[in-house]
Design a protein around this motif. Sequence first.
Motif, PDB file in Angstrom:
ATOM      1  N   ALA A 148      51.297  39.264  38.587  1.00 29.11           N
ATOM      2  CA  ALA A 148      50.185  40.168  38.314  1.00 29.11           C
ATOM      3  C   ALA A 148      49.087  39.960  39.347  1.00 29.11           C
ATOM      4  O   ALA A 148      48.359  40.885  39.699  1.00 29.11           O
ATOM      5  N   ASP A 149      48.960  38.720  39.851  1.00 28.25           N
ATOM      6  CA  ASP A 149      48.025  38.422  40.930  1.00 28.25           C
ATOM      7  C   ASP A 149      48.633  37.344  41.828  1.00 28.25           C
ATOM      8  O   ASP A 149      48.296  36.162  41.743  1.00 28.25           O
ATOM      9  N   PRO A 150      49.564  37.730  42.701  1.00 26.74           N
ATOM     10  CA  PRO A 150      50.239  36.738  43.544  1.00 26.74           C
ATOM     11  C   PRO A 150      49.322  36.038  44.535  1.00 26.74           C
ATOM     12  O   PRO A 150      49.600  34.915  44.953  1.00 26.74           O
ATOM     13  N   VAL A 151      48.219  36.692  44.917  1.00 25.66           N
ATOM     14  CA  VAL A 151      47.283  36.038  45.840  1.00 25.66           C
ATOM     15  C   VAL A 151      46.687  34.788  45.186  1.00 25.66           C
ATOM     16  O   VAL A 151      46.618  33.720  45.803  1.00 25.66           O
ATOM     17  N   TRP A 152      46.267  34.930  43.933  1.00 26.89           N
ATOM     18  CA  TRP A 152      45.694  33.784  43.216  1.00 26.89           C
ATOM     19  C   TRP A 152      46.681  32.621  43.168  1.00 26.89           C
ATOM     20  O   TRP A 152      46.339  31.474  43.465  1.00 26.89           O
ATOM     21  N   HIS A 153      47.929  32.918  42.838  1.00 24.35           N
ATOM     22  CA  HIS A 153      48.922  31.854  42.681  1.00 24.35           C
ATOM     23  C   HIS A 153      49.359  31.275  44.028  1.00 24.35           C
ATOM     24  O   HIS A 153      49.640  30.073  44.122  1.00 24.35           O
ATOM     25  N   ALA A 154      49.407  32.092  45.067  1.00 21.68           N
ATOM     26  CA  ALA A 154      49.713  31.555  46.393  1.00 21.68           C
ATOM     27  C   ALA A 154      48.625  30.589  46.860  1.00 21.68           C
ATOM     28  O   ALA A 154      48.910  29.508  47.376  1.00 21.68           O
ATOM     29  N   VAL A 194      39.767  29.235  50.641  1.00 17.30           N
ATOM     30  CA  VAL A 194      38.310  29.093  50.697  1.00 17.30           C
ATOM     31  C   VAL A 194      37.821  29.532  49.324  1.00 17.30           C
ATOM     32  O   VAL A 194      38.045  30.679  48.926  1.00 17.30           O
ATOM     33  N   SER A 195      37.186  28.643  48.580  1.00 17.39           N
ATOM     34  CA  SER A 195      36.911  28.968  47.187  1.00 17.39           C
ATOM     35  C   SER A 195      35.532  28.509  46.744  1.00 17.39           C
ATOM     36  O   SER A 195      34.914  27.621  47.347  1.00 17.39           O
ATOM     37  N   VAL A 196      35.064  29.141  45.673  1.00 17.35           N
ATOM     38  CA  VAL A 196      33.871  28.712  44.964  1.00 17.35           C
ATOM     39  C   VAL A 196      34.038  29.160  43.513  1.00 17.35           C
ATOM     40  O   VAL A 196      34.344  30.329  43.253  1.00 17.35           O
ATOM     41  N   GLY A 197      33.922  28.244  42.583  1.00 16.08           N
ATOM     42  CA  GLY A 197      34.072  28.581  41.174  1.00 16.08           C
ATOM     43  C   GLY A 197      35.401  29.242  40.872  1.00 16.08           C
ATOM     44  O   GLY A 197      36.465  28.687  41.160  1.00 16.08           O
ATOM     45  N   ASP A 198      35.340  30.455  40.337  1.00 11.36           N
ATOM     46  CA  ASP A 198      36.541  31.192  39.947  1.00 11.36           C
ATOM     47  C   ASP A 198      37.000  32.196  40.995  1.00 11.36           C
ATOM     48  O   ASP A 198      37.776  33.108  40.677  1.00 11.36           O
ATOM     49  N   ALA A 199      36.544  32.055  42.229  1.00  9.75           N
ATOM     50  CA  ALA A 199      36.923  32.983  43.290  1.00  9.75           C
ATOM     51  C   ALA A 199      37.539  32.223  44.463  1.00  9.75           C
ATOM     52  O   ALA A 199      37.138  31.091  44.763  1.00  9.75           O
ATOM     53  N   CYS A 200      38.504  32.844  45.105  1.00  9.06           N
ATOM     54  CA  CYS A 200      39.121  32.239  46.283  1.00  9.06           C
ATOM     55  C   CYS A 200      39.572  33.344  47.231  1.00  9.06           C
ATOM     56  O   CYS A 200      39.752  34.497  46.831  1.00  9.06           O
ATOM     57  N   ARG A 201      39.768  32.967  48.463  1.00  9.47           N
ATOM     58  CA  ARG A 201      40.173  33.937  49.473  1.00  9.47           C
ATOM     59  C   ARG A 201      40.895  33.229  50.607  1.00  9.47           C
ATOM     60  O   ARG A 201      40.809  32.008  50.766  1.00  9.47           O
ATOM     61  N   TYR A 202      41.603  34.011  51.430  1.00 12.73           N
ATOM     62  CA  TYR A 202      42.139  33.518  52.688  1.00 12.73           C
ATOM     63  C   TYR A 202      41.041  33.611  53.750  1.00 12.73           C
ATOM     64  O   TYR A 202      40.185  34.512  53.688  1.00 12.73           O
ATOM     65  N   PRO A 203      41.042  32.727  54.741  1.00 13.43           N
ATOM     66  CA  PRO A 203      40.116  32.900  55.858  1.00 13.43           C
ATOM     67  C   PRO A 203      40.315  34.268  56.504  1.00 13.43           C
ATOM     68  O   PRO A 203      41.431  34.814  56.512  1.00 13.43           O
ATOM     69  N   ALA A 220      41.074  36.642  45.476  1.00 14.41           N
ATOM     70  CA  ALA A 220      41.445  36.708  44.060  1.00 14.41           C
ATOM     71  C   ALA A 220      40.363  36.044  43.226  1.00 14.41           C
ATOM     72  O   ALA A 220      39.609  35.195  43.719  1.00 14.41           O
ATOM     73  N   VAL A 221      40.302  36.454  41.955  1.00 15.80           N
ATOM     74  CA  VAL A 221      39.379  35.836  41.007  1.00 15.80           C
ATOM     75  C   VAL A 221      40.158  35.476  39.747  1.00 15.80           C
ATOM     76  O   VAL A 221      41.178  36.084  39.425  1.00 15.80           O
ATOM     77  N   ALA A 222      39.651  34.468  39.030  1.00 14.57           N
ATOM     78  CA  ALA A 222      40.361  33.984  37.848  1.00 14.57           C
ATOM     79  C   ALA A 222      40.374  35.014  36.736  1.00 14.57           C
ATOM     80  O   ALA A 222      41.322  35.074  35.940  1.00 14.57           O
ATOM     81  N   SER A 223      39.333  35.843  36.660  1.00 22.79           N
ATOM     82  CA  SER A 223      39.248  36.865  35.622  1.00 22.79           C
ATOM     83  C   SER A 223      38.394  38.017  36.141  1.00 22.79           C
ATOM     84  O   SER A 223      37.540  37.823  37.022  1.00 22.79           O
ATOM     85  N   PRO A 224      38.580  39.219  35.607  1.00 21.48           N
ATOM     86  CA  PRO A 224      37.809  40.376  36.077  1.00 21.48           C
ATOM     87  C   PRO A 224      36.411  40.411  35.451  1.00 21.48           C
ATOM     88  O   PRO A 224      36.086  41.294  34.665  1.00 21.48           O
ATOM     89  N   SER A 225      35.588  39.454  35.850  1.00 17.71           N
ATOM     90  CA  SER A 225      34.243  39.355  35.286  1.00 17.71           C
ATOM     91  C   SER A 225      33.199  39.510  36.381  1.00 17.71           C
ATOM     92  O   SER A 225      33.469  39.285  37.568  1.00 17.71           O
ATOM     93  N   VAL A 226      31.987  39.870  35.987  1.00 18.85           N
ATOM     94  CA  VAL A 226      30.887  39.967  36.948  1.00 18.85           C
ATOM     95  C   VAL A 226      30.625  38.612  37.592  1.00 18.85           C
ATOM     96  O   VAL A 226      30.407  38.516  38.809  1.00 18.85           O
ATOM     97  N   GLN A 282      30.783  35.322  42.570  1.00 22.23           N
ATOM     98  CA  GLN A 282      31.229  34.153  43.321  1.00 22.23           C
ATOM     99  C   GLN A 282      32.046  34.578  44.536  1.00 22.23           C
ATOM    100  O   GLN A 282      31.898  34.007  45.626  1.00 22.23           O
ATOM    101  N   LEU A 283      32.866  35.607  44.365  1.00 22.09           N
ATOM    102  CA  LEU A 283      33.593  36.137  45.520  1.00 22.09           C
ATOM    103  C   LEU A 283      32.622  36.720  46.537  1.00 22.09           C
ATOM    104  O   LEU A 283      32.803  36.539  47.749  1.00 22.09           O
ATOM    105  N   HIS A 284      31.599  37.388  46.061  1.00 24.02           N
ATOM    106  CA  HIS A 284      30.569  37.933  46.945  1.00 24.02           C
ATOM    107  C   HIS A 284      30.014  36.858  47.873  1.00 24.02           C
ATOM    108  O   HIS A 284      29.777  37.095  49.058  1.00 24.02           O
ATOM    109  N   SER A 285      29.845  35.647  47.359  1.00 31.39           N
ATOM    110  CA  SER A 285      29.283  34.565  48.171  1.00 31.39           C
ATOM    111  C   SER A 285      30.234  34.102  49.264  1.00 31.39           C
ATOM    112  O   SER A 285      29.808  33.418  50.208  1.00 31.39           O
ATOM    113  N   LEU A 286      31.512  34.475  49.155  1.00 27.51           N
ATOM    114  CA  LEU A 286      32.503  34.081  50.162  1.00 27.51           C
ATOM    115  C   LEU A 286      32.673  35.119  51.258  1.00 27.51           C
ATOM    116  O   LEU A 286      33.409  34.882  52.222  1.00 27.51           O
TER     117      LEU A 286
END
Length: 230
Positions: A10-16, A26-35, A43-49, A54-58
């Motif tokens: 359902a979210d392979p990016v999160w699991h990869a 590269v992560s902070v809290g419930d958000a992560c990303r590739y460089p 990806a984010v752990a849940s669809p929340s504001v 947290q993704l915004h900060s990345l």
Amino acid sequence: MTDLPESLFADPVWHALHTRHRHFSVSVGDACRYPADVAPFAAVASPSVASLLQLHSLLAPDESVWIAGETYPHPPELVFEESLECLQMVLPAEITQPAPTIEILPLSNADAPEMVALTTLAFPGFFRSRTCEMGNYYGIRSEGELIAMGGERLIIDGYPEISGICTHPAHRGKSYAAAIMWQLARDHRRDGLISWLHVSATNSRAIELYERMGFREVRRIILHRISRKQ
């Protein structure tokens, strides 16, 4: 029949980014990303504001990334640019893989500029200068020029994604894409792995190729391209 479990895909990016690709995360809290120079995925752990902020900060100002999921809140700090429906397809275990019939060469970081140039002809912006570090890549050359390529992108334990399949327009119709995909699938079968891929739901030409090879659709997911406001 081979399957792609919903709990992972359902979210392979999160699991990869939490398994085989955690070294890229590269992560902070419930958000992560590739460089940004590896891949435009997050990806984010849940669809929340909260997780979206947290993704915004990345993200850099005006930078965009793709995230998977059905629906998300729309905090004013982020812009939802577009959505893309994709098929997740898998190569069933019972499919017999043909023997190679053309010379297929391994590619490395040294080939990255050529790989970026070739993929830009087909899907600009997705393949970056370090995307080739995500997995194994192969290519076909003609008179020294890279004319076809493909490799592995998202990798979850036991499930490497086939991606970056691209043939130069002047060399299409020669089954180069299928040859490279079969090389990757042979590698995966040898190592006890399951080959799978993403393809845009509107890319009928690619879907027809994958179905002829024996890939079958497992599910459809939605990718959202979001960007950070200034």
